[in-house]
Design a protein around this motif. Structure first.
Motif, PDB file in Angstrom:
ATOM      1  N   PHE A   1       0.910  -1.203   0.076  1.00 27.07           N
ATOM      2  CA  PHE A   1      -0.001   0.008  -0.067  1.00 27.07           C
ATOM      3  C   PHE A   1       1.033   1.115  -0.143  1.00 27.07           C
ATOM      4  O   PHE A   1       0.411   2.197  -0.611  1.00 27.07           O
ATOM      5  CB  PHE A   1      -0.971   0.199   1.214  1.00 27.07           C
ATOM      6  CG  PHE A   1      -2.036  -1.109   1.107  1.00 27.07           C
ATOM      7  CD1 PHE A   1      -3.365  -0.463   1.066  1.00 27.07           C
ATOM      8  CD2 PHE A   1      -1.882  -2.434   1.396  1.00 27.07           C
ATOM      9  CE1 PHE A   1      -4.386  -1.483   0.945  1.00 27.07           C
ATOM     10  CE2 PHE A   1      -2.825  -3.303   1.307  1.00 27.07           C
ATOM     11  CZ  PHE A   1      -4.173  -2.839   1.154  1.00 27.07           C
ATOM     12  N   VAL A   2       1.912   1.265   0.761  1.00 22.00           N
ATOM     13  CA  VAL A   2       2.741   2.320   0.792  1.00 22.00           C
ATOM     14  C   VAL A   2       3.373   2.712  -0.530  1.00 22.00           C
ATOM     15  O   VAL A   2       3.709   3.818  -1.006  1.00 22.00           O
ATOM     16  CB  VAL A   2       3.756   2.119   1.830  1.00 22.00           C
ATOM     17  CG1 VAL A   2       4.977   3.461   1.850  1.00 22.00           C
ATOM     18  CG2 VAL A   2       3.426   1.800   3.463  1.00 22.00           C
ATOM     19  N   VAL A   3       3.747   1.570  -1.276  1.00 18.27           N
ATOM     20  CA  VAL A   3       4.315   1.925  -2.633  1.00 18.27           C
ATOM     21  C   VAL A   3       3.178   2.416  -3.634  1.00 18.27           C
ATOM     22  O   VAL A   3       3.481   3.141  -4.537  1.00 18.27           O
ATOM     23  CB  VAL A   3       4.920   0.565  -3.162  1.00 18.27           C
ATOM     24  CG1 VAL A   3       5.363   1.066  -4.571  1.00 18.27           C
ATOM     25  CG2 VAL A   3       6.247   0.381  -2.184  1.00 18.27           C
ATOM     26  N   THR A   4       2.133   1.661  -3.524  1.00 15.11           N
ATOM     27  CA  THR A   4       0.914   2.169  -4.495  1.00 15.11           C
ATOM     28  C   THR A   4       0.426   3.396  -4.313  1.00 15.11           C
ATOM     29  O   THR A   4       0.113   3.885  -5.520  1.00 15.11           O
ATOM     30  CB  THR A   4      -0.126   0.956  -4.390  1.00 15.11           C
ATOM     31  OG1 THR A   4       0.439  -0.416  -4.176  1.00 15.11           O
ATOM     32  CG2 THR A   4      -1.315   1.322  -5.318  1.00 15.11           C
ATOM     33  N   ILE A   5       0.215   4.014  -3.148  1.00 11.30           N
ATOM     34  CA  ILE A   5      -0.645   5.295  -2.857  1.00 11.30           C
ATOM     35  C   ILE A   5       0.202   6.379  -3.667  1.00 11.30           C
ATOM     36  O   ILE A   5      -0.333   7.229  -4.332  1.00 11.30           O
ATOM     37  CB  ILE A   5      -0.869   5.456  -1.449  1.00 11.30           C
ATOM     38  CG1 ILE A   5      -2.034   4.371  -1.107  1.00 11.30           C
ATOM     39  CG2 ILE A   5      -1.441   6.909  -1.366  1.00 11.30           C
ATOM     40  CD1 ILE A   5      -2.132   4.404   0.517  1.00 11.30           C
ATOM     41  N   PRO A   6       1.430   6.376  -3.329  1.00 11.10           N
ATOM     42  CA  PRO A   6       2.286   7.552  -3.983  1.00 11.10           C
ATOM     43  C   PRO A   6       2.134   7.395  -5.688  1.00 11.10           C
ATOM     44  O   PRO A   6       2.203   8.692  -6.308  1.00 11.10           O
ATOM     45  CB  PRO A   6       3.723   7.390  -3.433  1.00 11.10           C
ATOM     46  CG  PRO A   6       3.600   6.688  -2.261  1.00 11.10           C
ATOM     47  CD  PRO A   6       2.418   5.759  -2.416  1.00 11.10           C
ATOM     48  N   LEU A   7       2.450   6.404  -6.086  1.00 11.94           N
ATOM     49  CA  LEU A   7       2.308   5.998  -7.490  1.00 11.94           C
ATOM     50  C   LEU A   7       1.025   6.701  -7.989  1.00 11.94           C
ATOM     51  O   LEU A   7       0.772   7.387  -8.932  1.00 11.94           O
ATOM     52  CB  LEU A   7       2.507   4.645  -7.976  1.00 11.94           C
ATOM     53  CG  LEU A   7       3.903   4.154  -7.856  1.00 11.94           C
ATOM     54  CD1 LEU A   7       3.940   2.512  -8.155  1.00 11.94           C
ATOM     55  CD2 LEU A   7       5.046   5.047  -8.773  1.00 11.94           C
TER      56      LEU A   7
END
Length: 579
Positions: free
Chosen positions: A159-165
């Motif tokens: 989730f931490v990687v997905t949201i900024p993208l």
């Protein structure tokens, strides 16, 4: 954004309650995957039907509560958005009414119509969606990530990687599309303006067989609008597929990571389902957020366009002097032009050049000249529809710039070239001239305007309905009603700007006699193309290409003014008596 704040200042309570209720709804939504996980991990795993039924009832309760809360939030959001747009539309209409003729000429009718309708509707939609989703969607997104951490830290890192993208994609596209939406609305102004011109001038278009040319011009403007909409639409359309790709890759990563964790016994099957549900919630909310960003981008662009009009200040500054009608007969001159020149819109070419004359109270002034000679421009300076660029216009001894607007316009009765009536009744149209006039005053004005005869023939006389623009009356009838509207005001200065062009010679002559016989010290200006309409005036002004080339009585001008002679002999043969 400043325009949004200004529009919502009277709806602070609704602007706070709507997002709060949506946040409460979001909180309930975040609890659903946890309940589902419990049903799978506890109820289904152990075969406990009672536990499954109790948790299923809890899901129904959460859904019903969420529905009630959502409806409440929608109510407050709709109330705030509708109320704010209503106030904004009212303020814009009022502001447009304060702008001078110069500003209105510069902006254009089509632009004003678009900004008051389409643009404000876009602002309303933007406010409505922002109050409902602007906080809810990010709350769900980050709430889902936090809930994922409570389930499994390693899986939550996805989730931490997905949201900024997702944020980079969404806000990057928003930054690119916002100025493009403004250009699209500008193109819509052009299309609206062309539509307005063609609908109002449809008879002229048909009379000159210009249908094909007008269709080509409209098609070109419409094609430009279409190209702009397609371009910004393509950019906006990238948002959904890009976000879906990122989300689906994240779901695949969760399934992969979750499968490993389930096999090692560190994660239950229900927890994997909960993580996928949270990711799906993020997907749904980010799709909503993507569409919200598009709508808000368009709304902010439209708000900027409305704000441009609201920031436009009228160039005319009015004074505080009052026109004292009781003192008018003690003033030597009713109207004075002292070396007056006029250039429209800062143009280098002057429409009027160095005009000087004086008119005593109760005199009748005729103004004549060729088409485009500046007749209407001259009389428009008296009620101060435009300001002279050089020289001074005085009304009863005072510069017109010293008068307050209500007093100045109140003492001048203006009958424009184009007869304009408003939807309502004959009575309501006459009341525009004097809202306190009784029936007797209205009938006197109608008598003087030679309109009482056809009004009496109407079934409801003064209460006869008037359709939009007075289309249920002939051109001559509309002209006589607009003259009556000016006369019912009992003005100190009456201006008839070629307002008898649709009248026959007999009615025109009767009208002039009636106006001349009116009591008081009313000063009358008659703009006309007909020499017989102004030859009995106390003073005749002859204009040619914006210059005053002759001033005097009919007899004096026939002896000394070649331009006046040319006009006269173009209408009467030499030796013919115009009287």
């Amino acid at each position: 954004m400043e325009l949004w704040k200004e529009a919502l200042k009277d709806y602070k309570k609704e602007s706070i309650l709507a997002p709060l209720f949506k946040m409460l709804e979001a909180l309930l939504d975040l609890l659903v995957p946890l309940v589902m996980a419990k049903i799978i991990n506890v109820g289904i795993a152990s075969g406990d039907k009672g536990y499954i039924i109790s948790r299923s009832i809890l899901l129904i309760v959460l859904g019903a509560a969420g529905l009630a809360i959502s409806i409440t939030a929608q109510y407050f959001a709709a109330k705030a958005a509708t109320g704010a747009s209503t106030k904004l539309r009212h303020d814009l209409f009022e502001h447009i009414g304060e702008l001078g003729y110069g500003e209105l000429d510069k902006i254009g009718t089509g632009t004003l119509v678009t900004r008051m309708t389409s643009d404000i509707n876009q602002v309303q939609n933007g406010i409505n969606l922002a109050l409902r989703l602007l906080l809810r969607s990010p709350f769900i997104v980050f709430g889902s990530m936090i809930m994922a951490f409570t389930i499994n830290v390693r899986a939550a890192l996805i989730f931490v990687v997905t949201i900024p993208l997702l944020a980079v994609v969404i806000f990057g596209i928003m930054k690119k599309t916002r100025p493009l939406y403004k250009k699209v609305q500008d193109s819509l102004d052009t299309v609206t303006g062309l539509t307005h011109d063609n609908l109002t001038g449809v008879r002229v278009v048909r009379a000159f067989g210009r249908e094909d040319a007008e269709v080509e011009e409209f098609d070109a403007a419409d094609e430009a609008l279409t190209r702009g909409q397609l371009h910004v639409g393509r950019l906006s359309a990238l948002m959904n597929p890009l976000t879906l790709i990122i989300i689906n890759l994240a779901v695949a990563a969760i399934l992969y990571r979750g499968g490993i964790e389930v096999n090692t016994g560190t994660l239950a099957a229900g927890d994997v389902i909960a993580l996928i549900n949270y990711m799906n919630q993020i997907l749904i909310e980010l799709v909503k957020l993507a569409n919200l960003i598009v709508t808000i981008s368009r709304s902010l662009a439209c708000a900027d366009r409305v704000g441009d009009i609201m920031k436009m200040q009228p160039a005319m500054i009015y004074g505080t002097e009052k026109v004292a009608a009781e003192e008018n007969d003690h003033v030597p001159f009713a109207v004075e032009f002292d070396h007056v020149s006029l250039a429209y819109g800062g143009s280098a070419e002057e429409s009027l050049s160095d005009i000087s004359f004086r008119v005593k109270p109760s005199q009748t002034v005729g103004i004549i000249g060729g088409t485009g000679s500046g007749k209407t421009s001259l009389v428009n300076l008296i009620p101060r529809y435009y300001d002279a660029t050089k020289g001074t216009v005085r009304l009863y001894g005072h510069d017109v710039k010293d008068y307050d607007r209500e007093s100045l316009r109140g003492c001048v009765g203006m009958v424009a070239q184009k007869a304009q009536l408003f939807s309502g009744t004959i009575r309501s149209n006459l009341a525009w001239g004097n809202e306190h006039a009784d029936d007797a005053a209205m009938w006197r004005a109608l008598d003087a305007a030679q309109a009482s005869e056809f009004v009496k023939k109407k079934e409801k006389d003064l209460d006869e309905p008037v359709e939009q623009s007075g289309r249920n009356f002939s051109g001559g009838q509309k002209q006589r009603l607009t003259i009556a509207r000016a006369l019912v005001r009992d003005p100190a200065v009456l201006i008839l700007d070629d307002s008898a062009s649709a009248l026959d010679f007999a009615t025109d002559a009767a009208l002039r006699r009636a106006i001349r016989d009116l009591s008081g010290t009313m000063t009358t200006f008659i703009v006309s193309q007909r020499t017989n309409s102004i030859m009995g005036a106390d003073l005749i002004l002859v204009l040619d290409d914006g210059r005053l080339v002759g001033a005097g009585t009919h007899r004096e001008l026939m002896a000394s003014c070649p331009v006046y002679q040319d006009i006269y002999y173009s209408q009467y043969e030499k030796g013919e008596d115009a009287s």
